[in-house]
Scaffold this motif. Structure first.
Motif, PDB file in Angstrom:
ATOM      1  N   TRP A 257       0.826  -1.199   0.000  1.00 51.04           N
ATOM      2  CA  TRP A 257       0.000   0.000   0.000  1.00 51.04           C
ATOM      3  C   TRP A 257       0.867   1.258   0.000  1.00 51.04           C
ATOM      4  CZ3 TRP A 257      -4.536   1.352  -1.395  1.00 51.04           C
ATOM      5  CH2 TRP A 257      -5.109   2.542  -0.947  1.00 51.04           C
ATOM      6  N   ALA A 258       2.002   1.215   0.698  1.00 53.91           N
ATOM      7  CA  ALA A 258       2.911   2.362   0.700  1.00 53.91           C
ATOM      8  C   ALA A 258       3.459   2.622  -0.702  1.00 53.91           C
ATOM      9  CB  ALA A 258       4.051   2.118   1.685  1.00 53.91           C
ATOM     10  N   ILE A 259       3.770   1.553  -1.434  1.00 56.87           N
ATOM     11  CA  ILE A 259       4.245   1.707  -2.812  1.00 56.87           C
ATOM     12  C   ILE A 259       3.156   2.316  -3.688  1.00 56.87           C
ATOM     13  CG2 ILE A 259       5.029   0.447  -4.847  1.00 56.87           C
ATOM     14  CD1 ILE A 259       6.348  -1.560  -2.976  1.00 56.87           C
TER      15      ILE A 259
ATOM     16  N   ARG B 247       0.822   7.048  -6.501  1.00 60.21           N
ATOM     17  CA  ARG B 247      -0.275   8.014  -6.656  1.00 60.21           C
ATOM     18  C   ARG B 247       0.218   9.443  -6.414  1.00 60.21           C
ATOM     19  NH1 ARG B 247      -1.906   4.251  -8.714  1.00 60.21           N
ATOM     20  NH2 ARG B 247      -3.846   3.097  -8.388  1.00 60.21           N
ATOM     21  N   ARG B 248       1.121   9.620  -5.458  1.00 58.48           N
ATOM     22  CA  ARG B 248       1.664  10.960  -5.190  1.00 58.48           C
ATOM     23  C   ARG B 248       2.427  11.484  -6.400  1.00 58.48           C
ATOM     24  NH1 ARG B 248       6.187  13.360  -3.973  1.00 58.48           N
ATOM     25  NH2 ARG B 248       7.333  11.392  -4.113  1.00 58.48           N
ATOM     26  N   LYS B 249       3.225  10.621  -7.016  1.00 56.23           N
ATOM     27  CA  LYS B 249       3.962  11.034  -8.209  1.00 56.23           C
ATOM     28  C   LYS B 249       3.011  11.378  -9.351  1.00 56.23           C
ATOM     29  CE  LYS B 249       8.092   8.302  -7.164  1.00 56.23           C
ATOM     30  NZ  LYS B 249       8.970   7.187  -7.609  1.00 56.23           N
ATOM     31  N   GLN B 250       1.948  10.610  -9.485  1.00 53.86           N
ATOM     32  CA  GLN B 250       0.973  10.893 -10.534  1.00 53.86           C
ATOM     33  C   GLN B 250       0.282  12.233 -10.300  1.00 53.86           C
ATOM     34  OE1 GLN B 250      -1.653   7.524 -10.591  1.00 53.86           O
ATOM     35  NE2 GLN B 250      -0.135   6.148 -11.526  1.00 53.86           N
ATOM     36  N   ARG B 251      -0.036  12.529  -9.040  1.00 58.64           N
ATOM     37  CA  ARG B 251      -0.657  13.825  -8.743  1.00 58.64           C
ATOM     38  C   ARG B 251       0.297  14.974  -9.044  1.00 58.64           C
ATOM     39  NH1 ARG B 251      -2.641  10.951  -4.213  1.00 58.64           N
ATOM     40  NH2 ARG B 251      -0.973  11.813  -2.915  1.00 58.64           N
ATOM     41  N   GLU B 252       1.577  14.802  -8.716  1.00 55.34           N
ATOM     42  CA  GLU B 252       2.555  15.850  -9.019  1.00 55.34           C
ATOM     43  C   GLU B 252       2.671  16.072 -10.522  1.00 55.34           C
ATOM     44  OE1 GLU B 252       6.226  14.821  -7.210  1.00 55.34           O
ATOM     45  OE2 GLU B 252       5.611  15.423  -5.188  1.00 55.34           O
ATOM     46  N   MET B 253       2.710  14.996 -11.293  1.00 55.01           N
ATOM     47  CA  MET B 253       2.786  15.132 -12.744  1.00 55.01           C
ATOM     48  C   MET B 253       1.542  15.817 -13.296  1.00 55.01           C
ATOM     49  SD  MET B 253       5.691  13.989 -13.738  1.00 55.01           S
ATOM     50  CE  MET B 253       5.360  13.860 -15.491  1.00 55.01           C
ATOM     51  N   LEU B 254       0.386  15.497 -12.721  1.00 59.53           N
ATOM     52  CA  LEU B 254      -0.852  16.125 -13.176  1.00 59.53           C
ATOM     53  C   LEU B 254      -0.855  17.616 -12.875  1.00 59.53           C
ATOM     54  CD1 LEU B 254      -3.686  15.832 -14.370  1.00 59.53           C
ATOM     55  CD2 LEU B 254      -4.516  15.268 -12.078  1.00 59.53           C
ATOM     56  N   LEU B 255      -0.378  17.982 -11.690  1.00 60.83           N
ATOM     57  CA  LEU B 255      -0.318  19.400 -11.342  1.00 60.83           C
ATOM     58  C   LEU B 255       0.663  20.152 -12.232  1.00 60.83           C
ATOM     59  CD1 LEU B 255      -0.416  19.203  -7.432  1.00 60.83           C
ATOM     60  CD2 LEU B 255      -2.245  19.945  -8.969  1.00 60.83           C
ATOM     61  N   LEU B 256       1.802  19.532 -12.525  1.00 55.56           N
ATOM     62  CA  LEU B 256       2.764  20.169 -13.427  1.00 55.56           C
ATOM     63  C   LEU B 256       2.174  20.353 -14.818  1.00 55.56           C
ATOM     64  CD1 LEU B 256       6.078  18.351 -12.420  1.00 55.56           C
ATOM     65  CD2 LEU B 256       5.441  20.725 -11.947  1.00 55.56           C
ATOM     66  N   LYS B 257       1.426  19.362 -15.266  1.00 58.21           N
ATOM     67  CA  LYS B 257       0.798  19.462 -16.582  1.00 58.21           C
ATOM     68  C   LYS B 257      -0.258  20.553 -16.594  1.00 58.21           C
ATOM     69  CE  LYS B 257      -1.756  16.774 -20.007  1.00 58.21           C
ATOM     70  NZ  LYS B 257      -2.362  15.458 -20.332  1.00 58.21           N
TER      71      LYS B 257
END
Length: 273
Positions: free
Chosen positions: A214-216, A221-231
């Motif tokens: 679950w930690a992985i 998910r955190r990395k995906q959210r960061e990429m979405l915000l950058l986009k």
């Protein structure tokens, strides 16, 4: 393609075979049951003795996908007998024979038919405990507190079913003993509790593995959210209207403007010095 009903039936059969295999080679369980327990299970209809070999009724496949309007009776055949291997069958009857010989040695005046039935009941009861260890109600308990709350709730329901007065302010309902379970004449829940405690190291390891996975997942998910915000910050949505009607929607690249910098010489020239 396999249907959902066939998949559920196959999963239930695999669970039964798993419990069967564990019980046939178990050397740790010390099952202590009496003929009174067998008589009670037969009276309740939980242990079917109408054909040989007898079996527990809840060894049937799941009925999750059976419609309430379906009036077709279940076959009543225990699932593991449909898939049991030759070696498992031989081991099963070997254990029945051992239980029968031990019973005849201890009780000389017992009826042979009763002795044979009780020998089967002992082995079937043991198999049932291993089967329920994987899908019984205690599998929902994460720790001892959960198990105590479950016992408390079952005793409270027992008081309500038997129309005894229930005081919600008391810690335990009437008739509740600290280590006992309601309506547990054959001590099945006691055996389940012992198996639940025995499986604590494996359960703790399982929880640790799930938490690690679950930690992985959460990190991904955190990395995906960061990429979405950058986009989202890199583009801007422009909607084109004509006379109040939306004509087009476009994603334009956002251009970052930097502050203009002037050299000192140009500053002096522009100031007239």
């Amino acid at each position: 393609m396999e249907t959902a009903e066939a998949q559920d039936e196959r999963n239930a059969d695999m669970e039964l075979l798993q419990g069967l295999e564990e019980a046939l080679h178990c050397t740790t369980c010390q099952i202590a049951i009496t003929q009174a327990s067998m008589a009670d299970d037969i009276h309740k209809g939980a242990y079917i003795t109408s054909h040989y070999p007898p079996f527990f009724l809840n060894n049937n496949t799941r009925d999750d996908n059976i419609s309430p309007d379906n009036t077709q009776e279940l076959t009543g055949e225990p699932s593991f007998w449909k898939h049991i291997s030759i070696s498992q069958r031989e081991r099963y009857y070997e254990l029945v024979e051992q239980a029968l010989n031990h019973l005849l040695d201890e009780t000389k005046d017992i009826d042979p038919e009763v002795a044979m039935l009780f020998a089967h009941y002992q082995i079937d009861f043991h198999i049932r405990q291993h089967y329920l260890a994987h899908r019984g109600v205690l599998t929902f308990c994460r720790n001892a507190d959960d198990m105590q709350q479950l016992r408390h709730w079952q005793w409270k329901m027992d008081d309500i079913d038997n129309m005894r007065s229930v005081n919600l302010d008391t810690v335990w309902p009437q008739g509740c003993r600290h280590a006992a379970w309601p309506n547990d004449k054959n001590l099945e829940m006691m055996h389940q509790t012992l198996m639940w405690k025995r499986a604590w190291p494996a359960r703790r390891k399982r929880v640790a593995e799930v938490r690690a996975r679950w930690a992985i997942i959460m990190e991904e998910r955190r990395k995906q959210r960061e990429m979405l915000l950058l986009k989202q910050r890199a583009t801007i949505t422009v909607r084109l209207y004509c006379r109040g009607k939306l004509m087009d929607v476009r994603e334009l690249k956002r251009i970052t403007h930097s502050e203009p910098t002037l050299r000192p010489g140009r500053i002096l020239q522009s100031s007239g010095f």
